[in-house]
Design a protein around this motif. Structure first.
Motif: not given
Length: 112
Positions: A63, A80, A96, A100
């Motif tokens: 990230l 990400t 991911e 996020l």
């Protein structure tokens, strides 16, 4: 790769520390990898890179946070990457998206 961007109002240092603590506190495997700070006049920019293990993908996801501030005007960009095991295209981006979503919730809950 997933991206989230948001404009908001608040104290730059307070918001940056709030995000840092929230990300590290939100996952047992989250780690702070590195960061960079830059300022000219009252314009500030902070870049932070975090990683965490994705159980779904059995790999690590990164990230990148970029926070820009001038006075109490803030702009956050969170991106990400990682989390896919495919060679030619991205499969399984759940890790991911989950990373996020943690940032989105922190921003939504921020009380500046």
């Amino acid at each position: 790769m997933a991206k989230y961007e948001r404009r908001l109002t608040g104290n730059f240092d307070h918001f940056l520390h709030y995000l840092h603590d929230g990300i590290l506190g939100g996952s047992a495997s989250a780690s702070y990898e590195d960061g960079s700070d830059w300022q000219t006049g009252d314009l500030r920019c902070a870049v932070r890179v975090f990683e965490r293990y994705s159980w779904v993908g059995s790999n690590r996801v990164s990230l990148n946070l970029t926070l820009v501030g001038q006075g109490d005007t803030l702009f956050l960009s969170a991106i990400t990457s990682g989390g896919s095991q495919a060679v030619f295209w991205k499969l399984n981006t759940v890790g991911e998206e989950s990373f996020l979503e943690k940032v989105e919730k922190l921003v939504d809950d921020y009380q500046g």
